[in-house]
Structures are given as structure tokens and as C-alpha cells.
Scaffold this motif. Structure first.
Motif, PDB file in Angstrom:
ATOM      1  N   VAL A  56       0.806  -1.163  -0.161  1.00 51.74           N
ATOM      2  CA  VAL A  56      -0.130   0.097   0.006  1.00 51.74           C
ATOM      3  C   VAL A  56       0.982   1.120   0.004  1.00 51.74           C
ATOM      4  O   VAL A  56       1.747   1.254   0.720  1.00 51.74           O
ATOM      5  CB  VAL A  56      -0.980   0.026   1.122  1.00 51.74           C
ATOM      6  CG1 VAL A  56      -1.712   1.529   1.409  1.00 51.74           C
ATOM      7  CG2 VAL A  56      -1.991  -1.046   1.150  1.00 51.74           C
ATOM      8  N   GLU A  57       0.563   2.118  -0.994  1.00 51.09           N
ATOM      9  CA  GLU A  57       1.250   3.433  -1.183  1.00 51.09           C
ATOM     10  C   GLU A  57       0.548   4.559  -0.513  1.00 51.09           C
ATOM     11  O   GLU A  57       1.248   5.690   0.183  1.00 51.09           O
ATOM     12  CB  GLU A  57       1.824   3.484  -2.413  1.00 51.09           C
ATOM     13  CG  GLU A  57       2.710   2.650  -2.986  1.00 51.09           C
ATOM     14  CD  GLU A  57       3.343   3.057  -4.422  1.00 51.09           C
ATOM     15  OE1 GLU A  57       2.475   3.868  -4.996  1.00 51.09           O
ATOM     16  OE2 GLU A  57       4.334   2.323  -5.014  1.00 51.09           O
ATOM     17  N   VAL A  58      -0.628   4.546  -0.652  1.00 46.10           N
ATOM     18  CA  VAL A  58      -1.559   5.646  -0.238  1.00 46.10           C
ATOM     19  C   VAL A  58      -2.793   5.064   0.408  1.00 46.10           C
ATOM     20  O   VAL A  58      -3.379   4.266  -0.315  1.00 46.10           O
ATOM     21  CB  VAL A  58      -1.919   6.735  -1.287  1.00 46.10           C
ATOM     22  CG1 VAL A  58      -2.898   7.648  -0.392  1.00 46.10           C
ATOM     23  CG2 VAL A  58      -0.778   7.542  -1.701  1.00 46.10           C
ATOM     24  N   THR A  59      -3.073   5.586   1.564  1.00 48.31           N
ATOM     25  CA  THR A  59      -4.615   5.108   1.981  1.00 48.31           C
ATOM     26  C   THR A  59      -5.477   6.333   2.665  1.00 48.31           C
ATOM     27  O   THR A  59      -4.893   7.184   2.950  1.00 48.31           O
ATOM     28  CB  THR A  59      -4.205   4.464   3.613  1.00 48.31           C
ATOM     29  OG1 THR A  59      -3.639   3.285   3.443  1.00 48.31           O
ATOM     30  CG2 THR A  59      -5.651   3.959   4.199  1.00 48.31           C
ATOM     31  N   TYR A  60      -6.878   6.294   2.058  1.00 51.37           N
ATOM     32  CA  TYR A  60      -7.736   7.374   2.312  1.00 51.37           C
ATOM     33  C   TYR A  60      -9.080   6.900   2.825  1.00 51.37           C
ATOM     34  O   TYR A  60      -9.386   5.808   2.376  1.00 51.37           O
ATOM     35  CB  TYR A  60      -7.879   8.188   0.893  1.00 51.37           C
ATOM     36  CG  TYR A  60      -8.955   9.183   1.069  1.00 51.37           C
ATOM     37  CD1 TYR A  60      -8.439  10.432   1.557  1.00 51.37           C
ATOM     38  CD2 TYR A  60     -10.102   8.846   0.637  1.00 51.37           C
ATOM     39  CE1 TYR A  60      -9.630  11.381   1.919  1.00 51.37           C
ATOM     40  CE2 TYR A  60     -11.303  10.001   0.752  1.00 51.37           C
ATOM     41  CZ  TYR A  60     -10.909  11.401   1.265  1.00 51.37           C
ATOM     42  OH  TYR A  60     -11.498  12.228   1.340  1.00 51.37           O
ATOM     43  N   SER A  61      -9.478   7.296   3.995  1.00 54.54           N
ATOM     44  CA  SER A  61     -10.566   6.875   4.430  1.00 54.54           C
ATOM     45  C   SER A  61     -11.686   8.116   4.483  1.00 54.54           C
ATOM     46  O   SER A  61     -11.241   9.293   4.611  1.00 54.54           O
ATOM     47  CB  SER A  61     -10.387   6.417   5.936  1.00 54.54           C
ATOM     48  OG  SER A  61      -9.350   5.533   6.164  1.00 54.54           O
ATOM     49  N   TRP A  62     -13.119   7.593   4.351  1.00 52.35           N
ATOM     50  CA  TRP A  62     -14.026   8.745   4.567  1.00 52.35           C
ATOM     51  C   TRP A  62     -15.222   8.066   5.087  1.00 52.35           C
ATOM     52  O   TRP A  62     -15.439   6.895   5.271  1.00 52.35           O
ATOM     53  CB  TRP A  62     -14.633   8.878   2.977  1.00 52.35           C
ATOM     54  CG  TRP A  62     -15.038   7.860   2.216  1.00 52.35           C
ATOM     55  CD1 TRP A  62     -16.707   7.627   2.016  1.00 52.35           C
ATOM     56  CD2 TRP A  62     -14.423   7.017   1.439  1.00 52.35           C
ATOM     57  NE1 TRP A  62     -16.597   6.759   1.388  1.00 52.35           N
ATOM     58  CE2 TRP A  62     -15.542   6.146   1.021  1.00 52.35           C
ATOM     59  CE3 TRP A  62     -13.116   6.982   0.950  1.00 52.35           C
ATOM     60  CZ2 TRP A  62     -15.181   5.060   0.112  1.00 52.35           C
ATOM     61  CZ3 TRP A  62     -12.934   5.764   0.242  1.00 52.35           C
ATOM     62  CH2 TRP A  62     -14.090   5.030  -0.483  1.00 52.35           C
TER      63      TRP A  62
END
Length: 73
Positions: free
Chosen positions: A66-72
Motif C-alpha cells: 500500500v502506497e496511499v490510504t484514504y478513508s471517508w
């Protein structure tokens, strides 16, 4: 609530985006959180679109790709 990932396959180097929507998906983000039974990152297979190898046999294997994680919410 959901999570989006930018993943680079360790097998072939392909970079792609993957997202999971915990509210409307088949599995919740955490299955039996109190019992620590597992997370969606290892319960549902995530495969590279180029080489089709599974990228999440273990949480450690998944996290190193995983290079980038984004949560919403």
C-alpha cells in the motif's frame, strides 16, 4: 464509511487503485472486532489487475504494498 488504497503489486510492479465501502459491501471493515477475527484486507481477496496474483494473504504482505490510504465517513 469506506477506504481507498493506492497499491503497487510486488509481483509485477503494476500500480492501481482499490476501494472498499464498508457500509454497503459484503463484509464489514472489522469482523468481530472484539474477538479480533480479521479485517476485510485479508478476508476478501484483492488481486492485481495485471498479473491476477492475490495481494493480501497476510496483513503484513498487504501493508507493504500500500502506497496511499484514504478513508471517508
Amino acid at each position: 464509511m469506506g477506504t481507498a488504497y493506492k497499491i503497487r503489486c510486488k509481483h509485477c510492479g503494476t500500480q492501481f487503485n482499490h476501494s472498499s465501502d464498508a457500509s454497503y459491501g459484503f463484509l464489514p471493515t472489522c469482523i468481530g472486532c472484539g474477538d479480533n477475527l480479521g479485517h476485510i484486507e485479508t478476508q476478501a481477496a484483492i488481486r492485481c489487475p495485471a498479473c491476477l496474483k492475490r495481494l493480501n494473504n497476510t496483513p503484513e504482505e498487504f501493508n507493504e504494498q500500500v502506497e496511499v490510504t484514504y478513508s471517508w465517513d
